[in-house]
Write a protein that holds these residues in place. Structure first.
Motif, PDB file in Angstrom:
ATOM      1  N   GLY A 213    -112.732 -61.656   9.015  1.00 49.71           N
ATOM      2  CA  GLY A 213    -112.284 -60.550   9.863  1.00 49.71           C
ATOM      3  C   GLY A 213    -112.653 -59.165   9.388  1.00 49.71           C
ATOM      4  N   ALA A 214    -113.249 -59.057   8.183  1.00 49.20           N
ATOM      5  CA  ALA A 214    -113.521 -57.710   7.645  1.00 49.20           C
ATOM      6  C   ALA A 214    -114.917 -57.195   8.010  1.00 49.20           C
ATOM      7  CB  ALA A 214    -113.346 -57.713   6.125  1.00 49.20           C
ATOM      8  N   THR A 215    -115.342 -57.491   9.199  1.00 53.96           N
ATOM      9  CA  THR A 215    -116.697 -57.073   9.593  1.00 53.96           C
ATOM     10  C   THR A 215    -116.837 -55.562   9.603  1.00 53.96           C
ATOM     11  OG1 THR A 215    -116.246 -58.664  11.325  1.00 53.96           O
ATOM     12  CG2 THR A 215    -118.442 -57.657  11.308  1.00 53.96           C
ATOM     13  N   MET A 216    -117.961 -55.083   9.101  1.00 58.29           N
ATOM     14  CA  MET A 216    -118.245 -53.649   9.190  1.00 58.29           C
ATOM     15  C   MET A 216    -119.556 -53.481   9.934  1.00 58.29           C
ATOM     16  SD  MET A 216    -117.424 -52.460   5.315  1.00 58.29           S
ATOM     17  CE  MET A 216    -116.200 -53.377   4.387  1.00 58.29           C
ATOM     18  N   THR A 217    -119.670 -52.393  10.656  1.00 59.30           N
ATOM     19  CA  THR A 217    -120.924 -52.145  11.360  1.00 59.30           C
ATOM     20  C   THR A 217    -121.933 -51.582  10.363  1.00 59.30           C
ATOM     21  OG1 THR A 217    -120.371 -49.880  11.900  1.00 59.30           O
ATOM     22  CG2 THR A 217    -119.661 -51.563  13.477  1.00 59.30           C
ATOM     23  N   HIS A 218    -123.188 -51.487  10.804  1.00 61.37           N
ATOM     24  CA  HIS A 218    -124.254 -50.959   9.945  1.00 61.37           C
ATOM     25  C   HIS A 218    -123.882 -49.546   9.453  1.00 61.37           C
ATOM     26  CE1 HIS A 218    -128.442 -50.702   8.630  1.00 61.37           C
ATOM     27  NE2 HIS A 218    -128.471 -49.480   9.139  1.00 61.37           N
ATOM     28  N   GLU A 219    -123.493 -48.683  10.394  1.00 59.76           N
ATOM     29  CA  GLU A 219    -123.176 -47.282  10.037  1.00 59.76           C
ATOM     30  C   GLU A 219    -122.001 -47.229   9.067  1.00 59.76           C
ATOM     31  OE1 GLU A 219    -124.296 -47.978  13.047  1.00 59.76           O
ATOM     32  OE2 GLU A 219    -126.140 -46.862  12.607  1.00 59.76           O
ATOM     33  N   GLU A 220    -121.014 -48.093   9.313  1.00 59.97           N
ATOM     34  CA  GLU A 220    -119.844 -48.074   8.420  1.00 59.97           C
ATOM     35  C   GLU A 220    -120.246 -48.478   7.005  1.00 59.97           C
ATOM     36  OE1 GLU A 220    -116.526 -49.095  11.887  1.00 59.97           O
ATOM     37  OE2 GLU A 220    -117.358 -50.728  10.701  1.00 59.97           O
ATOM     38  N   LYS A 221    -121.154 -49.450   6.902  1.00 55.35           N
ATOM     39  CA  LYS A 221    -121.593 -49.867   5.558  1.00 55.35           C
ATOM     40  C   LYS A 221    -122.323 -48.724   4.852  1.00 55.35           C
ATOM     41  CE  LYS A 221    -122.120 -54.748   6.499  1.00 55.35           C
ATOM     42  NZ  LYS A 221    -123.026 -55.868   6.554  1.00 55.35           N
ATOM     43  N   LEU A 222    -123.157 -48.008   5.601  1.00 52.54           N
ATOM     44  CA  LEU A 222    -123.887 -46.889   4.977  1.00 52.54           C
ATOM     45  C   LEU A 222    -122.895 -45.844   4.485  1.00 52.54           C
ATOM     46  CD1 LEU A 222    -126.913 -46.265   7.398  1.00 52.54           C
ATOM     47  CD2 LEU A 222    -126.707 -47.893   5.530  1.00 52.54           C
ATOM     48  N   GLU A 223    -121.875 -45.595   5.301  1.00 56.07           N
ATOM     49  CA  GLU A 223    -120.897 -44.574   4.917  1.00 56.07           C
ATOM     50  C   GLU A 223    -120.125 -44.993   3.664  1.00 56.07           C
ATOM     51  OE1 GLU A 223    -117.725 -43.821   7.695  1.00 56.07           O
ATOM     52  OE2 GLU A 223    -116.765 -42.583   6.151  1.00 56.07           O
ATOM     53  N   ILE A 224    -119.703 -46.262   3.624  1.00 54.97           N
ATOM     54  CA  ILE A 224    -118.940 -46.727   2.455  1.00 54.97           C
ATOM     55  C   ILE A 224    -119.825 -46.672   1.198  1.00 54.97           C
ATOM     56  CG2 ILE A 224    -117.729 -48.721   1.420  1.00 54.97           C
ATOM     57  CD1 ILE A 224    -116.175 -47.349   3.734  1.00 54.97           C
TER      58      ILE A 224
ATOM     59  N   GLY B 229    -110.667 -53.030   9.054  1.00 57.35           N
ATOM     60  CA  GLY B 229    -109.561 -53.506   9.898  1.00 57.35           C
ATOM     61  C   GLY B 229    -108.473 -54.166   9.070  1.00 57.35           C
ATOM     62  N   PHE B 230    -108.494 -54.013   7.745  1.00 54.27           N
ATOM     63  CA  PHE B 230    -107.474 -54.605   6.876  1.00 54.27           C
ATOM     64  C   PHE B 230    -106.497 -53.526   6.413  1.00 54.27           C
ATOM     65  CE2 PHE B 230    -108.471 -58.968   5.160  1.00 54.27           C
ATOM     66  CZ  PHE B 230    -109.279 -59.312   6.228  1.00 54.27           C
ATOM     67  N   PRO B 231    -105.282 -53.507   6.991  1.00 54.11           N
ATOM     68  CA  PRO B 231    -104.324 -52.492   6.543  1.00 54.11           C
ATOM     69  C   PRO B 231    -103.965 -52.717   5.076  1.00 54.11           C
ATOM     70  CG  PRO B 231    -103.464 -53.797   8.383  1.00 54.11           C
ATOM     71  CD  PRO B 231    -104.722 -54.447   7.960  1.00 54.11           C
ATOM     72  N   VAL B 232    -103.661 -51.628   4.358  1.00 48.81           N
ATOM     73  CA  VAL B 232    -103.230 -51.759   2.958  1.00 48.81           C
ATOM     74  C   VAL B 232    -101.730 -51.996   2.963  1.00 48.81           C
ATOM     75  CG1 VAL B 232    -103.010 -50.495   0.779  1.00 48.81           C
ATOM     76  CG2 VAL B 232    -105.071 -50.214   2.178  1.00 48.81           C
ATOM     77  N   GLN B 233    -101.278 -52.999   2.229  1.00 46.55           N
ATOM     78  CA  GLN B 233     -99.837 -53.284   2.239  1.00 46.55           C
ATOM     79  C   GLN B 233     -99.086 -52.080   1.663  1.00 46.55           C
ATOM     80  OE1 GLN B 233    -100.307 -56.539  -0.509  1.00 46.55           O
ATOM     81  NE2 GLN B 233     -98.593 -55.872  -1.741  1.00 46.55           N
ATOM     82  N   PHE B 234     -97.904 -51.787   2.198  1.00 45.05           N
ATOM     83  CA  PHE B 234     -97.182 -50.575   1.825  1.00 45.05           C
ATOM     84  C   PHE B 234     -96.930 -50.480   0.315  1.00 45.05           C
ATOM     85  CE2 PHE B 234     -94.942 -49.400   6.086  1.00 45.05           C
ATOM     86  CZ  PHE B 234     -96.184 -49.321   6.694  1.00 45.05           C
ATOM     87  N   ASN B 235     -96.634 -51.625  -0.320  1.00 42.38           N
ATOM     88  CA  ASN B 235     -96.308 -51.565  -1.742  1.00 42.38           C
ATOM     89  C   ASN B 235     -97.484 -51.938  -2.626  1.00 42.38           C
ATOM     90  OD1 ASN B 235     -96.221 -54.164  -0.850  1.00 42.38           O
ATOM     91  ND2 ASN B 235     -94.568 -54.803  -2.209  1.00 42.38           N
ATOM     92  N   LYS B 236     -98.703 -51.795  -2.119  1.00 48.14           N
ATOM     93  CA  LYS B 236     -99.905 -52.088  -2.924  1.00 48.14           C
ATOM     94  C   LYS B 236     -99.984 -51.071  -4.076  1.00 48.14           C
ATOM     95  CE  LYS B 236    -104.405 -53.049  -3.753  1.00 48.14           C
ATOM     96  NZ  LYS B 236    -104.373 -52.290  -5.005  1.00 48.14           N
ATOM     97  N   ALA B 237    -100.278 -51.580  -5.285  1.00 52.24           N
ATOM     98  CA  ALA B 237    -100.413 -50.696  -6.440  1.00 52.24           C
ATOM     99  C   ALA B 237    -101.466 -49.629  -6.155  1.00 52.24           C
ATOM    100  CB  ALA B 237    -100.826 -51.507  -7.666  1.00 52.24           C
ATOM    101  N   ILE B 238    -101.220 -48.440  -6.603  1.00 45.83           N
ATOM    102  CA  ILE B 238    -102.110 -47.258  -6.539  1.00 45.83           C
ATOM    103  C   ILE B 238    -102.274 -46.684  -5.135  1.00 45.83           C
ATOM    104  CG2 ILE B 238    -104.306 -46.222  -7.313  1.00 45.83           C
ATOM    105  CD1 ILE B 238    -102.857 -47.673  -9.591  1.00 45.83           C
ATOM    106  N   VAL B 239    -102.682 -47.497  -4.142  1.00 45.27           N
ATOM    107  CA  VAL B 239    -103.062 -46.918  -2.850  1.00 45.27           C
ATOM    108  C   VAL B 239    -102.110 -47.242  -1.697  1.00 45.27           C
ATOM    109  CG1 VAL B 239    -105.521 -46.675  -3.359  1.00 45.27           C
ATOM    110  CG2 VAL B 239    -104.657 -48.853  -2.476  1.00 45.27           C
ATOM    111  N   GLY B 240    -101.058 -47.996  -1.966  1.00 50.34           N
ATOM    112  CA  GLY B 240    -100.100 -48.310  -0.897  1.00 50.34           C
ATOM    113  C   GLY B 240     -99.341 -47.051  -0.491  1.00 50.34           C
TER     114      GLY B 240
END
Ligand code: KIV
Ligand code: ZN
Length: 525
Positions: A25-36, A282-293
């Motif tokens: 489910g974590a598909t990224m488009t071509h442009e999104e990959k370039l940006e990342i 399209g993967f939300p970060v879990q609220f209590n994820k270390a560092i970035v939640g």
């Protein structure tokens, strides 16, 4: 070739675009990959694994383009242990200023059985393929997949063969997230002690998180002498994911007293890239994820809040600003201007070009008209929504009016644009969301199965925005869509359509000749 790191320098190898993108489910488009890739390079990642070039035309194009564009990082592509994969990988990465070929084969008993190779035949295959890769490229990484379940004697033997054949980095994958920190360290230590030539190469650690120990296992490997950590933003990756980049980097920074290692990462860029990866994957970060939640720096209880006001160190081991989070109390509203919006977004980590700002400003005004106070989280949701639901999508929701309430049937009146052509339909359903999804399917019939439908309120209050996530499955292909709106049904429609757009990308990726207009539209308008 990547220089062997100094004793205290740990190389960060990011595989968000390869192992991360392999998450269902974590598909990224071509442009999104370039940006990342650009964001990874800017934040100081040493090696970017940009994709698996032989896997699809799309992967090949993305790796080639990233290789051409990237200024600093080594660009790596993945290849199985055969000449065809390796040649294709080289064709893609050779454009990079610093290319790397990463070739792998499963060495554990279970994995040896798949290509039906005995130990000798596999050893021969490793020798041939690493030699071939090294003839093409000075920088070759080799991985014995499922290393942590491979017999030690055999592992030492194949690692030695790969080193003799020219591998410059040996990666030790814990493919199924099976190992334990002490064991992870012992394995690296054993290889360094027993394998001739081990001093000449860099050992890497690649951990999966099936038992929640990926970060601990990676750091234990570093303590034992590994000098490259393979990781992904937000820990994205197959099944329970990979080691999270932000966790290992911040652990080495915060606990430098006992982990005396350095990386080249600008940690203040972490939150921005985390949000971008969450949005585009399209993967939300879990609220209590270390560092970035969302809650990683939030203090709810009275005791904690009181302590924080007196001295932040009472309950915080790092500052929010260390990862690029700026906390402000400035609430935006309908009277806020363009300059204030630009400043606010910059504080939140979004630097926008003028044309992007214009577009976001229009959306912001529309939101502020419906919502009295626009908080930081509202703006983050709006930015995510603008990024995923662009004006260029194949399917776009143009108009939606829903009738709902105690009297059935509920109905949805929808205008959906398909490749620029608008179609108007009305559908009835069991509730407003069901009616809306049915209307979408009337215009764009498809067999995708709804696997997940989730609604979150972004802030509090009845005028809060809702973010909706939708996951669809079609013939084994999975795509996740997201959208935000103060109207939950509108957000649902957009998220559903966003997931369909991503599914179309997936369909084309696995079958470039697929007809994405495989439907006969029923235009009721
Ligand atoms: O987990 C794994 O073993 C991998 C290899 C391809 C390195 O991702
Ligand atoms: Zn992996």
């Amino acid at each position: 070739m990547t220089a062997k790191p100094e004793q205290d320098r740990v190389l960060i190898f990011d595989t968000t675009l390869r192992d991360g993108e392999q998450s269902p489910g974590a598909t990224m488009t071509h442009e999104e990959k370039l940006e990342i890739a650009e964001l990874l390079d800017e934040m100081g990642v040493d090696i970017i694994e940009a994709g698996f070039p032989i896997a699809s035309e799309g992967d090949f194009a993305a790796v080639s383009e990233i290789a051409r564009r990237t200024r600093n990082a080594v660009i790596c592509g993945l290849a199985r242990a055969n000449f065809k994969d390796i040649d294709r990988c080289w064709e893609a990465v050779r454009h990079a200023r610093r290319p790397r070929i990463h070739t792998f084969i499963g060495t554990s008993p279970l994995h040896r059985a798949i290509p039906n190779l005995d130990k000798e035949q596999m050893a021969e295959r490793i020798h041939e393929t690493v030699t071939h890769a090294r003839n093409l490229c000075d920088d070759v990484q080799w991985s014995p997949m499922d290393a942590t379940r491979t017999e030690h004697d055999y592992l030492c033997r194949v690692v030695e063969i790969a080193i003799r054949a020219g591998a410059t980095t040996i990666n030790i994958p814990d493919t199924v997230g099976y190992t334990y920190p002490r064991e992870s360290a012992n394995l690296i230590r054993m290889l360094r002690e027993r394998v001739p030539g081990a001093d000449e190469i860099t050992f890497a650690t690649h951990c999966h998180n099936d038992l929640g120990m990926a970060t601990a296992n990676a750091l234990a490997a570093v303590e034992a002498g590994a000098r490259q950590i393979e990781c992904t933003i937000n820990g994205l990756g197959e099944r329970a994911g990979n080691t999270a980049l932000e966790e290992v980097v911040m652990a080495m920074k915060v606990r430098n007293d006992i982990l005396p290692f350095r990386t080249g990462i600008d940690t203040t860029k972490i939150i921005n890239i985390s949000r971008r990866v969450s949005t585009v994957s399209g993967f939300p970060v879990q609220f209590n994820k270390a560092i970035v939640g969302k809650n990683a720096f939030a203090h709810e209880s009275g005791i904690h809040q009181d302590g924080m006001l007196k001295n932040a160190e009472t309950f915080e081991i790092m500052r929010p600003s260390d990862i690029g989070l700026k906390q402000t109390n400035l609430v935006m509203g309908k009277h806020s201007g363009r300059a204030a919006l630009r400043a606010k977004l910059a504080e939140l980590g979004y630097e926008l070009a003028d044309n992007q700002l214009n577009d976001v400003f229009v959306r912001f005004k529309a939101l502020a008209d419906r919502k009295k106070e626009v908080y930081d989280d509202d703006l983050i949701a709006l930015m995510k929504d603008s990024a995923v639901n662009t004006g260029n999508d194949f399917l776009q929701v143009k108009f939606l009016r829903v009738i709902c309430g105690t009297e059935a049937p509920q109905s949805a009146d929808l205008i959906l644009s398909v490749d620029g052509v608008e179609h108007h339909v009305t559908a009835q359903g069991d509730g407003p969301v069901d009616a809306t999804f049915k209307a979408v399917r009337m215009v764009y019939p498809n067999n995708a199965r709804l696997e997940l439908y989730q609604v979150h309120a972004v802030t509090e209050g009845t005028d809060a925005q809702a973010t909706v996530s939708v996951r669809l499955e079609e013939e084994g292909r999975i795509a996740t869509g997201q959208a935000a709106d103060t109207d939950t049904v509108v957000a649902s429609a957009k998220a559903y359509v966003n997931a369909l757009n991503r599914l179309i990308v997936r369909r084309q990726k696995s079958d470039p000749d697929a007809d994405i207009k495989q439907v006969s539209y029923k235009d009721a308008g």
